[in-house]
Design an enzyme around this catalytic site. Structure first.
Site, PDB file in Angstrom:
ATOM      1  N   SER A 253       0.793  -1.236   0.000  1.00  0.00           N
ATOM      2  CA  SER A 253       0.000   0.000   0.000  1.00  0.00           C
ATOM      3  C   SER A 253       0.826   1.287   0.000  1.00  0.00           C
ATOM      4  O   SER A 253       0.277   2.364  -0.236  1.00  0.00           O
ATOM      5  CB  SER A 253      -0.955   0.016   1.195  1.00  0.00           C
ATOM      6  OG  SER A 253      -2.034  -0.860   0.966  1.00  0.00           O
TER       7      SER A 253
ATOM      8  N   LYS B 266       0.465   3.339  -3.116  1.00  0.00           N
ATOM      9  CA  LYS B 266      -0.718   4.168  -3.370  1.00  0.00           C
ATOM     10  C   LYS B 266      -0.380   5.657  -3.418  1.00  0.00           C
ATOM     11  O   LYS B 266      -1.087   6.436  -4.056  1.00  0.00           O
ATOM     12  CB  LYS B 266      -1.783   3.898  -2.300  1.00  0.00           C
ATOM     13  CG  LYS B 266      -2.335   2.478  -2.332  1.00  0.00           C
ATOM     14  CD  LYS B 266      -3.195   2.172  -1.117  1.00  0.00           C
ATOM     15  CE  LYS B 266      -3.704   0.742  -1.146  1.00  0.00           C
ATOM     16  NZ  LYS B 266      -4.444   0.360   0.074  1.00  0.00           N
TER      17      LYS B 266
ATOM     18  N   TYR C 103      -2.857  -2.675 -10.360  1.00  0.00           N
ATOM     19  CA  TYR C 103      -2.845  -2.601  -8.893  1.00  0.00           C
ATOM     20  C   TYR C 103      -1.983  -3.704  -8.288  1.00  0.00           C
ATOM     21  O   TYR C 103      -1.141  -3.448  -7.407  1.00  0.00           O
ATOM     22  CB  TYR C 103      -4.274  -2.672  -8.359  1.00  0.00           C
ATOM     23  CG  TYR C 103      -4.340  -2.612  -6.860  1.00  0.00           C
ATOM     24  CD1 TYR C 103      -4.056  -1.434  -6.182  1.00  0.00           C
ATOM     25  CD2 TYR C 103      -4.667  -3.743  -6.120  1.00  0.00           C
ATOM     26  CE1 TYR C 103      -4.107  -1.378  -4.803  1.00  0.00           C
ATOM     27  CE2 TYR C 103      -4.721  -3.692  -4.733  1.00  0.00           C
ATOM     28  CZ  TYR C 103      -4.431  -2.517  -4.078  1.00  0.00           C
ATOM     29  OH  TYR C 103      -4.466  -2.462  -2.710  1.00  0.00           O
TER      30      TYR C 103
ATOM     31  N   TYR D 249      -3.962   3.313   7.798  1.00  0.00           N
ATOM     32  CA  TYR D 249      -5.242   2.612   7.857  1.00  0.00           C
ATOM     33  C   TYR D 249      -6.105   3.179   8.980  1.00  0.00           C
ATOM     34  O   TYR D 249      -6.117   4.382   9.211  1.00  0.00           O
ATOM     35  CB  TYR D 249      -5.027   1.099   7.998  1.00  0.00           C
ATOM     36  CG  TYR D 249      -4.158   0.498   6.922  1.00  0.00           C
ATOM     37  CD1 TYR D 249      -4.406   0.736   5.572  1.00  0.00           C
ATOM     38  CD2 TYR D 249      -3.067  -0.304   7.242  1.00  0.00           C
ATOM     39  CE1 TYR D 249      -3.617   0.189   4.578  1.00  0.00           C
ATOM     40  CE2 TYR D 249      -2.267  -0.869   6.255  1.00  0.00           C
ATOM     41  CZ  TYR D 249      -2.548  -0.626   4.924  1.00  0.00           C
ATOM     42  OH  TYR D 249      -1.767  -1.160   3.947  1.00  0.00           O
TER      43      TYR D 249
ATOM     44  N   VAL E 272       1.328  -3.812   3.922  1.00  0.00           N
ATOM     45  CA  VAL E 272       1.313  -5.104   4.615  1.00  0.00           C
ATOM     46  C   VAL E 272       2.551  -5.946   4.309  1.00  0.00           C
ATOM     47  O   VAL E 272       2.731  -7.013   4.884  1.00  0.00           O
ATOM     48  CB  VAL E 272       0.025  -5.906   4.317  1.00  0.00           C
ATOM     49  CG1 VAL E 272      -1.197  -5.179   4.858  1.00  0.00           C
ATOM     50  CG2 VAL E 272      -0.107  -6.215   2.830  1.00  0.00           C
TER      51      VAL E 272
END
Length: 305
Positions: A61, A64, A189, A241, A259
């Site tokens: 992530s 992103k 992705y 998160y 992660v």
């Protein structure tokens, strides 16, 4: 700085025994949970490293942040945020419930999985390969590392098991948030999440953001200052998160976790920090990595709150 970083790494080493590696992606489940490393890249061009800083891991992530930069450069802020919201969420990063219960049915922010998939659907290119290659090229430039590439094992593992992400993507296709071929968008992705880095690479991403979109070594402006500030704001509000509020209180700098065990932090006009430890807490954040950043923030007075 070297001695401080080594001392903080040693202090937090015990936390690697208290978390768990990501098990829902089979290739990540096999990573040694005891790794812990860090790198600081400062505005004077110095690199400070400690622990397992050169161990390879995948961005997950953390990626992103850079895909959002590219989507905004391609489409403009107004278009991107017509499809993705700007608000934090108290739900898990891969939750589908808000898509079904809010109106309009768009992801709350670009740092959760649904939001990142929607962002990828807006990257320009004639096909998914060209779109991803543009994204990879941007990563390589920001990290000053022409050798960055995907980890094929992790990519295939994510592609084979990413059914929750498929559910998010097909739901968004159904309600008109994304257009184009869903599997092609998901391929971008899965690939971006599988880009393999070390702590130096992500510290350089942090430094790039700390320097408001300018590569320190060359002085090249890659993204507008407003875009860099937008990314950092999302890192503060959504980057960890559903532990982002707690992290803001305890550490107080923009950060984005993944992660794979990495956390990238950007201390505005001071430094970028990259930490890696694959044992995660129940929110999906690196447990020892969080500890390292908390101690660094306290020792160096990094919090801007």
């Amino acid at each position: 700085m070297d001695s401080l970083l080594n001392r903080i790494i040693e202090k937090n080493k015990c936390l690697t025994n208290k978390g768990k590696v990501a098990s829902y992606i089979p290739a990540l489940e096999r990573v040694n949970p005891n790794y812990l490393g860090a790198c600081i890249a400062d505005m004077n061009g110095n690199l400070y490293t400690a622990g397992d800083y050169n161990r390879k891991f995948t961005l997950q992530s953390i990626s992103k942040t850079v895909s959002l930069m590219l989507a905004i450069m391609d489409n403009g802020t107004e278009e991107v945020f017509s499809k993705v919201g700007m608000e934090p969420t108290g739900d898990a990063f891969n939750s589908i419930i808000r898509l079904e219960t809010i109106s309009p049915s768009k992801p709350l922010n670009p740092m959760i999985n649904a939001g990142a998939i929607a962002v990828d659907s807006m990257i320009k290119g004639k096909n998914s390969e060209e779109k991803f290659n543009r994204l990879l090229k941007l990563f390589r430039k920001i990290c000053s590392n022409e050798y960055l590439n995907i980890n094929e094992e992790v990519y295939l593992s994510e592609k084979q098991t990413g059914n929750r992400n498929r559910a998010l993507a097909y739901f968004m296709k159904d309600v008109g948030i994304i257009s184009g071929d869903v599997e092609d968008i998901l391929d971008i992705y899965f690939k971006q999440c599988s880009i393999e880095v070390d702590c130096i690479d992500i510290a350089r991403i942090g430094l790039f953001l700390a320097n408001n979109g300018v590569i320190l070594d060359t002085g090249e402006r890659v993204v507008e200052e407003k875009i860099a500030k937008t990314i950092k704001t999302f890192m503060v509000t959504c980057g960890m998160y559903n532990a982002s509020g707690e992290f803001a209180i305890n550490v107080g700098v923009p950060a984005k976790s993944g992660v794979g065990g990495g956390i990238m932090a950007a201390v505005p006009l001071r430094m970028g920090v990259g930490v890696f430890s694959p044992a995660l807490d129940d929110k999906g954040n690196s447990l020892a990595g969080y500890g390292v950043l908390k101690d660094l923030s306290r020792e160096l007075d990094l919090s801007f709150f």
